[in-house]
Structure formats: C-alpha cells, structure tokens
Motif scaffolding. Structure first.
Motif, PDB file in Angstrom:
ATOM      1  N   SER A  74      17.098  10.523  -0.553  1.00  0.00           N
ATOM      2  CA  SER A  74      16.972  11.671  -1.450  1.00  0.00           C
ATOM      3  C   SER A  74      17.676  11.400  -2.770  1.00  0.00           C
ATOM      4  O   SER A  74      18.499  10.496  -2.878  1.00  0.00           O
ATOM      5  CB  SER A  74      17.563  12.924  -0.793  1.00  0.00           C
ATOM      6  OG  SER A  74      18.942  12.755  -0.559  1.00  0.00           O
ATOM      7  N   SER A  75      17.346  12.230  -3.734  1.00  0.00           N
ATOM      8  CA  SER A  75      17.949  12.117  -5.052  1.00  0.00           C
ATOM      9  C   SER A  75      19.377  12.650  -5.015  1.00  0.00           C
ATOM     10  O   SER A  75      19.616  13.754  -4.529  1.00  0.00           O
ATOM     11  CB  SER A  75      17.128  12.915  -6.065  1.00  0.00           C
ATOM     12  OG  SER A  75      17.813  12.996  -7.291  1.00  0.00           O
ATOM     13  N   SER A  76      20.286  11.866  -5.554  1.00  0.00           N
ATOM     14  CA  SER A  76      21.668  12.335  -5.622  1.00  0.00           C
ATOM     15  C   SER A  76      21.828  13.377  -6.729  1.00  0.00           C
ATOM     16  O   SER A  76      22.799  14.117  -6.745  1.00  0.00           O
ATOM     17  CB  SER A  76      22.611  11.154  -5.866  1.00  0.00           C
ATOM     18  OG  SER A  76      22.254  10.481  -7.056  1.00  0.00           O
ATOM     19  N   ILE A  77      20.865  13.460  -7.614  1.00  0.00           N
ATOM     20  CA  ILE A  77      20.938  14.415  -8.719  1.00  0.00           C
ATOM     21  C   ILE A  77      20.302  15.746  -8.341  1.00  0.00           C
ATOM     22  O   ILE A  77      20.903  16.799  -8.500  1.00  0.00           O
ATOM     23  CB  ILE A  77      20.277  13.833  -9.986  1.00  0.00           C
ATOM     24  CG1 ILE A  77      21.066  12.605 -10.446  1.00  0.00           C
ATOM     25  CG2 ILE A  77      20.196  14.878 -11.105  1.00  0.00           C
ATOM     26  CD1 ILE A  77      20.402  11.796 -11.525  1.00  0.00           C
TER      27      ILE A  77
ATOM     28  N   TYR B 234      13.096  11.943  -0.933  1.00  0.00           N
ATOM     29  CA  TYR B 234      12.080  10.995  -1.372  1.00  0.00           C
ATOM     30  C   TYR B 234      10.925  11.061  -0.382  1.00  0.00           C
ATOM     31  O   TYR B 234      11.127  11.327   0.801  1.00  0.00           O
ATOM     32  CB  TYR B 234      12.634   9.576  -1.425  1.00  0.00           C
ATOM     33  CG  TYR B 234      13.737   9.350  -2.438  1.00  0.00           C
ATOM     34  CD1 TYR B 234      13.881  10.147  -3.566  1.00  0.00           C
ATOM     35  CD2 TYR B 234      14.642   8.317  -2.265  1.00  0.00           C
ATOM     36  CE1 TYR B 234      14.883   9.925  -4.486  1.00  0.00           C
ATOM     37  CE2 TYR B 234      15.651   8.080  -3.190  1.00  0.00           C
ATOM     38  CZ  TYR B 234      15.767   8.883  -4.297  1.00  0.00           C
ATOM     39  OH  TYR B 234      16.765   8.660  -5.208  1.00  0.00           O
ATOM     40  N   ILE B 235       9.725  10.816  -0.867  1.00  0.00           N
ATOM     41  CA  ILE B 235       8.507  10.894  -0.061  1.00  0.00           C
ATOM     42  C   ILE B 235       7.855   9.522  -0.013  1.00  0.00           C
ATOM     43  O   ILE B 235       7.854   8.789  -0.997  1.00  0.00           O
ATOM     44  CB  ILE B 235       7.511  11.916  -0.670  1.00  0.00           C
ATOM     45  CG1 ILE B 235       8.155  13.294  -0.851  1.00  0.00           C
ATOM     46  CG2 ILE B 235       6.224  11.997   0.148  1.00  0.00           C
ATOM     47  CD1 ILE B 235       8.596  13.958   0.431  1.00  0.00           C
TER      48      ILE B 235
ATOM     49  N   ASP C 224       0.806  -1.221   0.000  1.00  0.00           N
ATOM     50  CA  ASP C 224       0.000   0.000   0.000  1.00  0.00           C
ATOM     51  C   ASP C 224       0.840   1.273   0.000  1.00  0.00           C
ATOM     52  O   ASP C 224       0.306   2.374  -0.016  1.00  0.00           O
ATOM     53  CB  ASP C 224      -0.950   0.007   1.198  1.00  0.00           C
ATOM     54  CG  ASP C 224      -0.222  -0.034   2.533  1.00  0.00           C
ATOM     55  OD1 ASP C 224       0.961  -0.433   2.562  1.00  0.00           O
ATOM     56  OD2 ASP C 224      -0.835   0.316   3.550  1.00  0.00           O
ATOM     57  N   LEU C 225       2.136   1.139  -0.014  1.00  0.00           N
ATOM     58  CA  LEU C 225       3.031   2.287   0.069  1.00  0.00           C
ATOM     59  C   LEU C 225       3.435   2.749  -1.327  1.00  0.00           C
ATOM     60  O   LEU C 225       3.711   1.927  -2.204  1.00  0.00           O
ATOM     61  CB  LEU C 225       4.270   1.892   0.880  1.00  0.00           C
ATOM     62  CG  LEU C 225       5.260   2.994   1.203  1.00  0.00           C
ATOM     63  CD1 LEU C 225       5.829   2.763   2.598  1.00  0.00           C
ATOM     64  CD2 LEU C 225       6.390   3.015   0.199  1.00  0.00           C
ATOM     65  N   THR C 226       3.459   4.056  -1.523  1.00  0.00           N
ATOM     66  CA  THR C 226       3.956   4.647  -2.760  1.00  0.00           C
ATOM     67  C   THR C 226       5.204   5.445  -2.419  1.00  0.00           C
ATOM     68  O   THR C 226       5.221   6.218  -1.459  1.00  0.00           O
ATOM     69  CB  THR C 226       2.900   5.573  -3.405  1.00  0.00           C
ATOM     70  OG1 THR C 226       1.726   4.794  -3.663  1.00  0.00           O
ATOM     71  CG2 THR C 226       3.397   6.174  -4.696  1.00  0.00           C
ATOM     72  N   PHE C 227       6.230   5.250  -3.192  1.00  0.00           N
ATOM     73  CA  PHE C 227       7.513   5.902  -2.998  1.00  0.00           C
ATOM     74  C   PHE C 227       7.645   6.960  -4.088  1.00  0.00           C
ATOM     75  O   PHE C 227       7.560   6.642  -5.272  1.00  0.00           O
ATOM     76  CB  PHE C 227       8.618   4.839  -3.141  1.00  0.00           C
ATOM     77  CG  PHE C 227       9.883   5.125  -2.402  1.00  0.00           C
ATOM     78  CD1 PHE C 227      10.004   4.811  -1.059  1.00  0.00           C
ATOM     79  CD2 PHE C 227      10.976   5.665  -3.059  1.00  0.00           C
ATOM     80  CE1 PHE C 227      11.186   5.037  -0.377  1.00  0.00           C
ATOM     81  CE2 PHE C 227      12.160   5.905  -2.385  1.00  0.00           C
ATOM     82  CZ  PHE C 227      12.270   5.583  -1.037  1.00  0.00           C
ATOM     83  N   VAL C 228       7.818   8.211  -3.710  1.00  0.00           N
ATOM     84  CA  VAL C 228       7.881   9.296  -4.680  1.00  0.00           C
ATOM     85  C   VAL C 228       9.317   9.809  -4.781  1.00  0.00           C
ATOM     86  O   VAL C 228       9.907  10.230  -3.787  1.00  0.00           O
ATOM     87  CB  VAL C 228       6.923  10.448  -4.293  1.00  0.00           C
ATOM     88  CG1 VAL C 228       6.987  11.570  -5.326  1.00  0.00           C
ATOM     89  CG2 VAL C 228       5.503   9.925  -4.134  1.00  0.00           C
ATOM     90  N   ARG C 229       9.839   9.725  -6.007  1.00  0.00           N
ATOM     91  CA  ARG C 229      11.194  10.212  -6.297  1.00  0.00           C
ATOM     92  C   ARG C 229      11.104  11.307  -7.344  1.00  0.00           C
ATOM     93  O   ARG C 229      10.601  11.081  -8.433  1.00  0.00           O
ATOM     94  CB  ARG C 229      12.078   9.097  -6.866  1.00  0.00           C
ATOM     95  CG  ARG C 229      12.479   8.043  -5.923  1.00  0.00           C
ATOM     96  CD  ARG C 229      13.556   7.090  -6.492  1.00  0.00           C
ATOM     97  NE  ARG C 229      13.807   7.138  -7.903  1.00  0.00           N
ATOM     98  CZ  ARG C 229      13.431   6.184  -8.765  1.00  0.00           C
ATOM     99  NH1 ARG C 229      12.747   5.133  -8.383  1.00  0.00           N
ATOM    100  NH2 ARG C 229      13.744   6.303 -10.038  1.00  0.00           N
ATOM    101  N   ASN C 230      11.570  12.490  -7.002  1.00  0.00           N
ATOM    102  CA  ASN C 230      11.575  13.613  -7.946  1.00  0.00           C
ATOM    103  C   ASN C 230      10.213  13.825  -8.596  1.00  0.00           C
ATOM    104  O   ASN C 230      10.109  14.084  -9.795  1.00  0.00           O
ATOM    105  CB  ASN C 230      12.661  13.408  -9.009  1.00  0.00           C
ATOM    106  CG  ASN C 230      14.041  13.429  -8.417  1.00  0.00           C
ATOM    107  OD1 ASN C 230      14.330  14.211  -7.520  1.00  0.00           O
ATOM    108  ND2 ASN C 230      14.914  12.550  -8.886  1.00  0.00           N
ATOM    109  N   GLY C 231       9.147  13.692  -7.798  1.00  0.00           N
ATOM    110  CA  GLY C 231       7.799  13.937  -8.267  1.00  0.00           C
ATOM    111  C   GLY C 231       7.129  12.757  -8.956  1.00  0.00           C
ATOM    112  O   GLY C 231       5.946  12.824  -9.271  1.00  0.00           O
ATOM    113  N   ASP C 232       7.856  11.675  -9.191  1.00  0.00           N
ATOM    114  CA  ASP C 232       7.291  10.497  -9.856  1.00  0.00           C
ATOM    115  C   ASP C 232       6.984   9.408  -8.837  1.00  0.00           C
ATOM    116  O   ASP C 232       7.847   9.046  -8.025  1.00  0.00           O
ATOM    117  CB  ASP C 232       8.255   9.943 -10.908  1.00  0.00           C
ATOM    118  CG  ASP C 232       8.502  10.902 -12.055  1.00  0.00           C
ATOM    119  OD1 ASP C 232       7.568  11.659 -12.395  1.00  0.00           O
ATOM    120  OD2 ASP C 232       9.617  10.901 -12.610  1.00  0.00           O
TER     121      ASP C 232
END
Length: 119
Positions: free
Chosen positions: A84-87, A92-93, A41-49
C-alpha cells in the motif's frame, strides 16, 4: 553524574529495539522482486496509476531501501511496505488479464511462497 548516566541508560532501555533485515530475509525479498519483474502480463496499480512490473519493482526497491532498518522479515515488507501507499494508505492493486483484480498483499504473499521454494 551517576544520576545522569542512570537516566540515559533508563531512557535507552525504554526505546524500542530497531529492526533490521538479516541477509536471509533480504534474499527472500530480492527473490520475490526478481520474480515480480518477470511478470510481463501483470499491471501494478499505485494510487490509481498503472505501472508495468519493472516500474513497480523499481519503486518497491526504493521503499525497501528506506525501510530496511524498520522491518525484520519479508512478510513485514509485504504487509507494511509493498502492499500500500505510505502516503495515501490505499492498497496497491494487481491486474492480470483474464483474472479478477486483487490487492497486491495476497498476491505478493503467494509470490514469496513460490520463490521461497527456490532459495
């Protein structure tokens, strides 16, 4: 020749020691990632995606492979690599239905605390 050898030894001594995960710390990370992939049920958000946990764990395993010689502990992996994003540097959320969205860092610290009990 002696001066050259002394200079090389001095230079090597001035370089920072390379970190490397030991087997126990890598097992802690893997246990955490194995637990994370089970969170349906978890969503992982990276750079808005948005990504499901399988995609997130796949990405984190790649990042682990790229950084395992630069970190010593599972906590460093969470703090410096997996949160977090290295770029972009964006955190991350983690999104869980019915709960407030949160940064991945505290969530992953709580998850590793849980999985540490199983090791």
């Amino acid at each position: 020749m002696k001066k050259m050898i002394s200079a090389v030894v001095a230079l090597l001594g001035a370089l920072p020691a390379f970190a490397k995960l030991n087997a126990h710390e890598e097992a802690r990370i893997n246990a955490m990632l194995n637990a994370l992939v089970q969170k349906q049920d978890l969503t992982f958000v990276r750079n808005g995606d948005a990504h499901n946990c399988e995609e997130a764990v796949s990405h984190l395993r790649v990042k682990l492979g790229n950084t395992r010689n630069r970190i010593d502990t599972a906590e460093q992996f969470i703090d410096k690599v997996a949160s977090s994003s290295s770029i972009t540097g964006k955190p991350y959320i983690v999104k869980i239905p019915g709960k407030k969205d949160e940064n991945a860092q505290p969530y992953l610290h709580a998850l590793i605390a849980q999985t540490d009990k199983t090791l």
